[in-house]
Each structure stands twice: as C-alpha cells, then as structure tokens.
Scaffold this motif. Sequence first.
Motif, PDB file in Angstrom:
ATOM      1  N   VAL A 296       0.810  -0.339   1.501  1.00 11.38           N
ATOM      2  CA  VAL A 296       0.387  -1.573   0.836  1.00 11.38           C
ATOM      3  C   VAL A 296      -1.023  -1.920   1.299  1.00 11.38           C
ATOM      4  O   VAL A 296      -1.267  -2.085   2.500  1.00 11.38           O
ATOM      5  N   ASN A 297      -1.950  -2.006   0.358  1.00 14.80           N
ATOM      6  CA  ASN A 297      -3.318  -2.387   0.694  1.00 14.80           C
ATOM      7  C   ASN A 297      -3.430  -3.910   0.650  1.00 14.80           C
ATOM      8  O   ASN A 297      -3.272  -4.523  -0.407  1.00 14.80           O
ATOM      9  N   CYS A 298      -3.685  -4.519   1.793  1.00 13.23           N
ATOM     10  CA  CYS A 298      -3.690  -5.978   1.898  1.00 13.23           C
ATOM     11  C   CYS A 298      -5.050  -6.555   1.515  1.00 13.23           C
ATOM     12  O   CYS A 298      -5.823  -7.021   2.360  1.00 13.23           O
ATOM     13  N   SER A 299      -5.364  -6.501   0.226  1.00 17.71           N
ATOM     14  CA  SER A 299      -6.513  -7.226  -0.317  1.00 17.71           C
ATOM     15  C   SER A 299      -5.940  -8.214  -1.329  1.00 17.71           C
ATOM     16  O   SER A 299      -4.956  -7.903  -1.996  1.00 17.71           O
ATOM     17  N   PRO A 300      -6.511  -9.426  -1.439  1.00 22.50           N
ATOM     18  CA  PRO A 300      -5.864 -10.498  -2.191  1.00 22.50           C
ATOM     19  C   PRO A 300      -5.419 -10.136  -3.598  1.00 22.50           C
ATOM     20  O   PRO A 300      -4.257 -10.339  -3.954  1.00 22.50           O
ATOM     21  N   SER A 301      -6.305  -9.616  -4.435  1.00 21.16           N
ATOM     22  CA  SER A 301      -5.948  -9.372  -5.833  1.00 21.16           C
ATOM     23  C   SER A 301      -4.862  -8.309  -5.972  1.00 21.16           C
ATOM     24  O   SER A 301      -3.875  -8.502  -6.684  1.00 21.16           O
ATOM     25  N   ALA A 302      -5.005  -7.195  -5.261  1.00 17.60           N
ATOM     26  CA  ALA A 302      -4.032  -6.105  -5.362  1.00 17.60           C
ATOM     27  C   ALA A 302      -2.689  -6.516  -4.776  1.00 17.60           C
ATOM     28  O   ALA A 302      -1.633  -6.235  -5.354  1.00 17.60           O
ATOM     29  N   PHE A 303      -2.715  -7.208  -3.652  1.00 18.66           N
ATOM     30  CA  PHE A 303      -1.484  -7.580  -2.961  1.00 18.66           C
ATOM     31  C   PHE A 303      -0.638  -8.526  -3.809  1.00 18.66           C
ATOM     32  O   PHE A 303       0.568  -8.330  -3.969  1.00 18.66           O
TER      33      PHE A 303
ATOM     34  N   LYS B 145      16.548  -0.705  -1.397  1.00 19.27           N
ATOM     35  CA  LYS B 145      16.802   0.200  -0.280  1.00 19.27           C
ATOM     36  C   LYS B 145      15.768  -0.030   0.810  1.00 19.27           C
ATOM     37  O   LYS B 145      14.721  -0.642   0.585  1.00 19.27           O
ATOM     38  N   LYS B 146      16.060   0.511   1.976  1.00 23.04           N
ATOM     39  CA  LYS B 146      15.129   0.412   3.083  1.00 23.04           C
ATOM     40  C   LYS B 146      14.094   1.522   2.972  1.00 23.04           C
ATOM     41  O   LYS B 146      14.424   2.702   2.918  1.00 23.04           O
ATOM     42  N   VAL B 147      12.844   1.136   2.893  1.00 22.49           N
ATOM     43  CA  VAL B 147      11.746   2.096   2.880  1.00 22.49           C
ATOM     44  C   VAL B 147      10.805   1.748   4.028  1.00 22.49           C
ATOM     45  O   VAL B 147      10.806   0.621   4.536  1.00 22.49           O
ATOM     46  N   PHE B 148      10.007   2.716   4.432  1.00 21.39           N
ATOM     47  CA  PHE B 148       9.047   2.500   5.517  1.00 21.39           C
ATOM     48  C   PHE B 148       7.780   1.910   4.903  1.00 21.39           C
ATOM     49  O   PHE B 148       7.152   2.529   4.045  1.00 21.39           O
ATOM     50  N   ILE B 149       7.418   0.720   5.336  1.00 23.63           N
ATOM     51  CA  ILE B 149       6.280  -0.001   4.766  1.00 23.63           C
ATOM     52  C   ILE B 149       5.084   0.080   5.706  1.00 23.63           C
ATOM     53  O   ILE B 149       5.165  -0.324   6.867  1.00 23.63           O
ATOM     54  N   VAL B 150       3.981   0.616   5.202  1.00 22.17           N
ATOM     55  CA  VAL B 150       2.730   0.662   5.946  1.00 22.17           C
ATOM     56  C   VAL B 150       1.765  -0.331   5.310  1.00 22.17           C
ATOM     57  O   VAL B 150       1.506  -0.273   4.102  1.00 22.17           O
ATOM     58  N   ALA B 151       1.229  -1.243   6.093  1.00 22.19           N
ATOM     59  CA  ALA B 151       0.249  -2.217   5.597  1.00 22.19           C
ATOM     60  C   ALA B 151      -1.138  -1.822   6.073  1.00 22.19           C
ATOM     61  O   ALA B 151      -1.370  -1.664   7.279  1.00 22.19           O
ATOM     62  N   ARG B 152      -2.051  -1.621   5.133  1.00 19.69           N
ATOM     63  CA  ARG B 152      -3.458  -1.369   5.480  1.00 19.69           C
ATOM     64  C   ARG B 152      -4.161  -2.719   5.442  1.00 19.69           C
ATOM     65  O   ARG B 152      -4.396  -3.281   4.381  1.00 19.69           O
ATOM     66  N   LEU B 153      -4.464  -3.244   6.632  1.00 17.57           N
ATOM     67  CA  LEU B 153      -4.962  -4.613   6.736  1.00 17.57           C
ATOM     68  C   LEU B 153      -6.477  -4.643   6.660  1.00 17.57           C
ATOM     69  O   LEU B 153      -7.167  -3.998   7.463  1.00 17.57           O
ATOM     70  N   ASP B 154      -6.984  -5.390   5.717  1.00 16.17           N
ATOM     71  CA  ASP B 154      -8.427  -5.522   5.516  1.00 16.17           C
ATOM     72  C   ASP B 154      -8.907  -6.797   6.193  1.00 16.17           C
ATOM     73  O   ASP B 154      -8.122  -7.638   6.614  1.00 16.17           O
ATOM     74  N   GLY B 155     -10.211  -6.925   6.290  1.00 16.60           N
ATOM     75  CA  GLY B 155     -10.789  -8.195   6.705  1.00 16.60           C
ATOM     76  C   GLY B 155     -10.926  -8.393   8.200  1.00 16.60           C
ATOM     77  O   GLY B 155     -11.174  -7.432   8.919  1.00 16.60           O
TER      78      GLY B 155
END
Length: 252
Positions: free
Chosen positions: A38-45, A59-69
Amino acid sequence: LTHLPTGGANQFSKGLRDFLITKGIYEKNPKCAEVIIVNCSPSAFLKKIPSLILILLRKKVFIVARLDGPVFLIRGHDLWADKLFFCFCEKIADLVIFQSTWSKSRCLELGLNGEQTNSCTIINSADTRLFFPEKEKKQLSENSKIRCIISTWSNNWRKGFEYYKWIDQNLNFENFEVIFVGNSELKFENISMLPPMNSGELATIMRTCDLYLTASQNDPCSNSLIEAMACGLFPIVLKDGGHPEIVGDLGA
C-alpha cells in the motif's frame, strides 16, 4: 517504457510492478495476492480504502505500507493525512517501509508509535532500463557551457522554487545552461523551460547534461534525484530531507 509523465510515487510504483513481473511474482488481482503493498500517499490511499477493507475481511494477507512524507512537511498542510497513515501503519500494516531515515525520524516526531510499528528503511531506486549513463561521457571544451537540469512534477513552492528563482536572476549564464523540466508557476527569464516528460524522454535529456540540481525541501527520497544520478549526473542538492542520504559522498 513510454509512460505518461507522473509524480515520484507513481514512478516508483510502476517500476516496482514491472520488476515484480519480471520475477514472476506479481499478482494483478488483489483478491488473490498473498502480499499487498500500500503506497501511503493521500490520493491513492483514499481511493483504495474500500477495496482494501473488503480484502482484509475476506482473508488474512500480509500488508506492507510504503510510508511517504511526512505529507505535512512536504505540503505545509494535510497533517490529517499523516495521522491517518500512522494509524494504518500501527493497527493494520504488518511491515512499514520508510524511504529514508530522515523520513522515519520526522514521522516519529509527528506521532507515529515506533513501538507498535515493524519497519525497515529502503531508499528508492531508478528504472535502469531507462535511467542509465552514456557509455562515453562527453568532454567539456574550453568554450562549452556546463549544462544543468532541474526536474519536478509538482509546482509546490517547497520544491525549491525560491532557489531556482535566485539562480535564474544571478547565475552567470555565459558559462552555464540550465534546463527546467516540469510544472512551474514561475516563468523564468534565463532558465529554459520544458513541459513534463515521460521517463524515456526525461532520461534522454538528462544524459545530455552534466549536473542535476534540486533544492526541494523536506523531500523524503527524491525519485528525480535518484534517476539523475543513475544517468551519471553530478548532483547538487539542498542539504535537507533525504538528499544527503541519497548522494552520500558523491554530490555537493
């Protein structure tokens, strides 16, 4: 490889997607994916929240957050977006990827709970199919001008326009040629202005230059700086944000 001009987050996401495809591990349908980035930029998120909730319920999935800013430091507003991302990283994400140690430090200062966040730092990378140096770097003659390039998708004043305006008015343009590629509300008098370009076009013009200049402020990990360095340009950067981490001992 002739993508339309976009900002850094989209540039990086497309490059990562193409790399995962070459490795045979990219899943287009998020309902079938084992890992979701998940790309954590406002519009896309915000656009992806409904579909993400449905996937998490299924279901349970592995969530990776790419944190911007932090977005607040880049834009000067929208602190709510950072707070939303922090909550997502603390409560939902299994792993948070910071783009620079500078970005991580600023996020912690603004309230991200580091004890609840499993994280690592990975600096962005350029698409080397497009951004690569010339095989033989041109040699400057005694009478040739040094070519500098500035590039930015955003016209946010914090992208360095205060400095670019000063350069436009004070640099000795008998010895230097400066090219600006991107969006700008300023109209320069001496700096040549070109509209936003796709990656292939930008890389081609970068390889004709000698220096890359960026004065963007609070920039966590500048994709354009990384792309310019991949093309063999010498970087001149504002000592701010993630710039020092990217250039190391290679720039000024």
